[in-house]
Write a protein that holds these residues in place. Structure first.
Motif, PDB file in Angstrom:
ATOM      1  N   ARG A  60       1.008  -1.107  -0.075  1.00 47.16           N
ATOM      2  CA  ARG A  60      -0.057   0.089   0.007  1.00 47.16           C
ATOM      3  C   ARG A  60       0.946   1.303   0.035  1.00 47.16           C
ATOM      4  O   ARG A  60       1.949   1.203   0.846  1.00 47.16           O
ATOM      5  CB  ARG A  60      -0.985  -0.028   1.166  1.00 47.16           C
ATOM      6  N   ASN A  64      -1.636   6.500   1.844  1.00 49.42           N
ATOM      7  CA  ASN A  64      -3.009   6.286   2.010  1.00 49.42           C
ATOM      8  C   ASN A  64      -3.341   5.716   3.347  1.00 49.42           C
ATOM      9  O   ASN A  64      -2.992   4.664   3.740  1.00 49.42           O
ATOM     10  CB  ASN A  64      -3.386   5.022   0.998  1.00 49.42           C
ATOM     11  N   PRO A  65      -3.828   6.709   4.132  1.00 51.70           N
ATOM     12  CA  PRO A  65      -3.795   6.204   5.668  1.00 51.70           C
ATOM     13  C   PRO A  65      -4.793   5.253   5.893  1.00 51.70           C
ATOM     14  O   PRO A  65      -5.674   4.633   5.467  1.00 51.70           O
ATOM     15  CB  PRO A  65      -4.480   7.698   6.287  1.00 51.70           C
ATOM     16  N   THR A 119      -5.690  14.704  10.890  1.00 47.88           N
ATOM     17  CA  THR A 119      -6.773  13.965  11.087  1.00 47.88           C
ATOM     18  C   THR A 119      -6.442  12.404  11.255  1.00 47.88           C
ATOM     19  O   THR A 119      -5.366  12.026  10.593  1.00 47.88           O
ATOM     20  CB  THR A 119      -7.800  14.374  10.202  1.00 47.88           C
ATOM     21  N   ALA A 121      -8.974   8.767  10.916  1.00 49.60           N
ATOM     22  CA  ALA A 121     -10.158   8.029  10.478  1.00 49.60           C
ATOM     23  C   ALA A 121     -10.486   7.127  11.492  1.00 49.60           C
ATOM     24  O   ALA A 121      -9.539   6.314  12.013  1.00 49.60           O
ATOM     25  CB  ALA A 121     -10.136   7.591   9.176  1.00 49.60           C
ATOM     26  N   SER A 145      -8.667  -2.451   4.427  1.00 51.44           N
ATOM     27  CA  SER A 145      -8.968  -3.670   4.015  1.00 51.44           C
ATOM     28  C   SER A 145      -7.836  -4.849   3.749  1.00 51.44           C
ATOM     29  O   SER A 145      -7.008  -4.381   3.697  1.00 51.44           O
ATOM     30  CB  SER A 145      -9.747  -3.576   2.742  1.00 51.44           C
ATOM     31  N   ARG A 197     -16.329   9.319   1.392  1.00 50.36           N
ATOM     32  CA  ARG A 197     -16.390   8.081   0.668  1.00 50.36           C
ATOM     33  C   ARG A 197     -17.886   7.553   1.020  1.00 50.36           C
ATOM     34  O   ARG A 197     -18.131   7.233   2.196  1.00 50.36           O
ATOM     35  CB  ARG A 197     -15.381   6.978   1.264  1.00 50.36           C
ATOM     36  N   ALA A 224     -11.245  11.627   0.284  1.00 49.66           N
ATOM     37  CA  ALA A 224     -10.549  10.674   1.072  1.00 49.66           C
ATOM     38  C   ALA A 224      -9.539   9.958   0.081  1.00 49.66           C
ATOM     39  O   ALA A 224      -9.423   9.470  -1.045  1.00 49.66           O
ATOM     40  CB  ALA A 224     -11.319   9.360   1.711  1.00 49.66           C
ATOM     41  N   PRO A 225      -7.886   9.837   0.752  1.00 54.26           N
ATOM     42  CA  PRO A 225      -6.784   9.630  -0.199  1.00 54.26           C
ATOM     43  C   PRO A 225      -6.863   8.550  -0.997  1.00 54.26           C
ATOM     44  O   PRO A 225      -6.672   8.471  -2.120  1.00 54.26           O
ATOM     45  CB  PRO A 225      -5.784   9.653   0.947  1.00 54.26           C
TER      46      PRO A 225
HETATM   47  P1  AMP Z   1      -9.567   0.926   3.579  1.00 54.99           P
HETATM   48  O1  AMP Z   1      -9.874   0.695   5.038  1.00 54.99           O
HETATM   49  O2  AMP Z   1      -8.707  -0.067   2.815  1.00 54.99           O
HETATM   50  O3  AMP Z   1     -10.641   1.544   2.679  1.00 54.99           O
HETATM   51  O4  AMP Z   1      -8.610   2.216   3.634  1.00 54.99           O
HETATM   52  C1  AMP Z   1      -9.060   3.201   4.820  1.00 54.99           C
HETATM   53  C2  AMP Z   1      -9.368   4.332   4.102  1.00 54.99           C
HETATM   54  O5  AMP Z   1      -9.688   5.623   4.943  1.00 54.99           O
HETATM   55  C3  AMP Z   1      -8.284   5.109   3.245  1.00 54.99           C
HETATM   56  O6  AMP Z   1      -8.308   4.785   1.814  1.00 54.99           O
HETATM   57  C4  AMP Z   1      -8.758   6.713   3.125  1.00 54.99           C
HETATM   58  O7  AMP Z   1      -9.381   7.203   2.101  1.00 54.99           O
HETATM   59  C5  AMP Z   1      -9.652   6.791   4.497  1.00 54.99           C
HETATM   60  N1  AMP Z   1      -8.817   7.588   5.420  1.00 54.99           N
HETATM   61  C6  AMP Z   1      -7.945   7.055   6.429  1.00 54.99           C
HETATM   62  N2  AMP Z   1      -7.803   8.296   7.169  1.00 54.99           N
HETATM   63  C7  AMP Z   1      -8.171   9.449   6.707  1.00 54.99           C
HETATM   64  C8  AMP Z   1      -7.871  10.673   7.100  1.00 54.99           C
HETATM   65  N3  AMP Z   1      -7.345  11.209   7.978  1.00 54.99           N
HETATM   66  N4  AMP Z   1      -8.655  11.572   6.148  1.00 54.99           N
HETATM   67  C9  AMP Z   1      -9.317  11.272   5.149  1.00 54.99           C
HETATM   68  N5  AMP Z   1      -9.494   9.786   4.639  1.00 54.99           N
HETATM   69  C10 AMP Z   1      -8.919   8.916   5.601  1.00 54.99           C
END
Ligand code: AMP
Ligand code: MG
Length: 328
Positions: A60, A64-65, A119, A121, A145, A197, A224-225
């Protein structure tokens, strides 16, 4: 901590297996676990080295956080600097559940988890095994994921094993995921919810609970990144087709050789090499989508035609994933 486990074990998510998984996490290792959305690839959220192992295992990009998983609002307080009235309303309505909130991060959360952002998530999953695992560890778990980067998200333990065999110590098997698509992500720092998202929680339901209409990502809160790139893609090409084309039996390029069809509308044309009809509503289509992409790939389909849905409600999340799977 050994750098990379050579063998991956799959265990049914019994209380004993959950304890063992918590022990692996405590030592800085990786565990894949079921949630109601998709399977997650977890590590201790407060351990930068452990979080970095997630990026390596998935291939990854480090910008991509990850999402931090907590078992409730008490644990949340260690992850974020503060909550907002909006976040509290959304948590009261949807936690535990498939809603991720973006808030200001606390000093305990390492850069490796947030990609260096201010920030973080955070989400409280509803799946019993996920909650038991967080509780057994007693700390938040960072988890994206549990797929290889760019591939369809895993909705069964077998999907995880196919992508991450030898890259993760232990997979907890909790059966197929009930929702099948990733959580909705809302930036909840302001007054209005910003949808970063779409997920299976509909924008209308989120707006209702928020008591405010949904704002689109703007310059202050970019999308979201991980949602910018080609993603969710199986090894076959994905082509989108309209329900009307399926009804007419008119899908150019669909043939018995190396093509497939994933659809909801009845099909009376000739059968391709792979065909899956998902009866039922949009929730069923969402639940079946990623598994169908992977099954088509296993059948060595080269082009998979996928029926589109209306871009609203749950359909918004389905179309978001489908468009990105079809991007070349
Ligand atoms: P996934 O669980 O594989 O869908 O990945 C987690 C997703 O959370 C990432 O692809 C980002 O789009 C989103 N995400 C995580 N941290 C942040 C943040 N600080 N700001 C915006 N989006 C985030
Ligand atoms: Mg992902």
């Amino acid at each position: 901590m050994p750098s990379r486990p050579r063998r991956t074990r799959v265990r049914r998510a019994t209380p004993a297996a959950v304890q063992e998984a918590a022990e692996v996490l405590r030592r800085g290792g990786l565990v894949a676990f079921p949630t109601e959305t998709v399977y997650g690839l977890g590590a201790r959220a407060f351990d930068a080295a452990a979080a970095r192992r997630i990026y390596r295992a998935k291939g990854r990009p480090s910008d991509n956080p990850l999402i931090v998983h907590v078992d409730g609002t008490e644990m949340l307080a260690r992850v974020v600097r503060r909550t907002t009235p909006l976040a509290r309303r959304l948590m009261a309505a949807f936690w535990p559940g498939p809603l991720t909130l973006v808030l200001e991060r606390s000093a305990l959360v390492p850069d490796a988890v947030t990609g260096g952002r201010a920030t973080v998530a955070v989400r409280c999953p509803a799946h019993a095994a996920a909650r038991a695992l967080i509780r057994a560890l007693g700390e938040p778990i960072a988890a994206p994921s549990a797929n290889l980067s760019g591939r369809p998200s895993p909705t069964t333990a077998a999907h995880v094993l196919r992508d991450l065999n030898g890259r993760v110590a232990l997979i907890l098997d909790g059966g197929p995921c009930r929702r099948g698509l990733e959580s909705a992500i809302i930036d909840a720092r302001g007054r209005r919810p910003v949808l970063l998202r779409p997920g299976t929680l509909t924008p209308a339901a989120i707006a209702r609970a928020a008591g405010a209409s949904i704002a689109a990502p703007g310059r202050r809160a970019p999308a979201a990144p991980g949602t910018r790139h080609r993603h969710y893609a199986p090894s076959c090409r994905v082509e989108l087709v309209l329900p009307a084309q399926i009804r007419r039996g008119d899908v150019a390029g669909l043939s018995a050789r190396a093509t497939g069809l994933l659809h909801r509308t009845p099909w009376s044309g000739p059968d391709p090499a792979f065909r899956r009809r998902v009866a039922g509503g949009l929730d069923a289509y969402a639940r079946a989508l990623f598994a169908a992409l992977r099954d088509a790939e296993k059948e060595r389909v080269r082009v998979l035609f996928v029926e589109t849905v209306a871009d609203r409600g749950v359909g918004r999340a389905v179309m978001d994933r489908l468009r990105r799977a079809a991007t070349r």
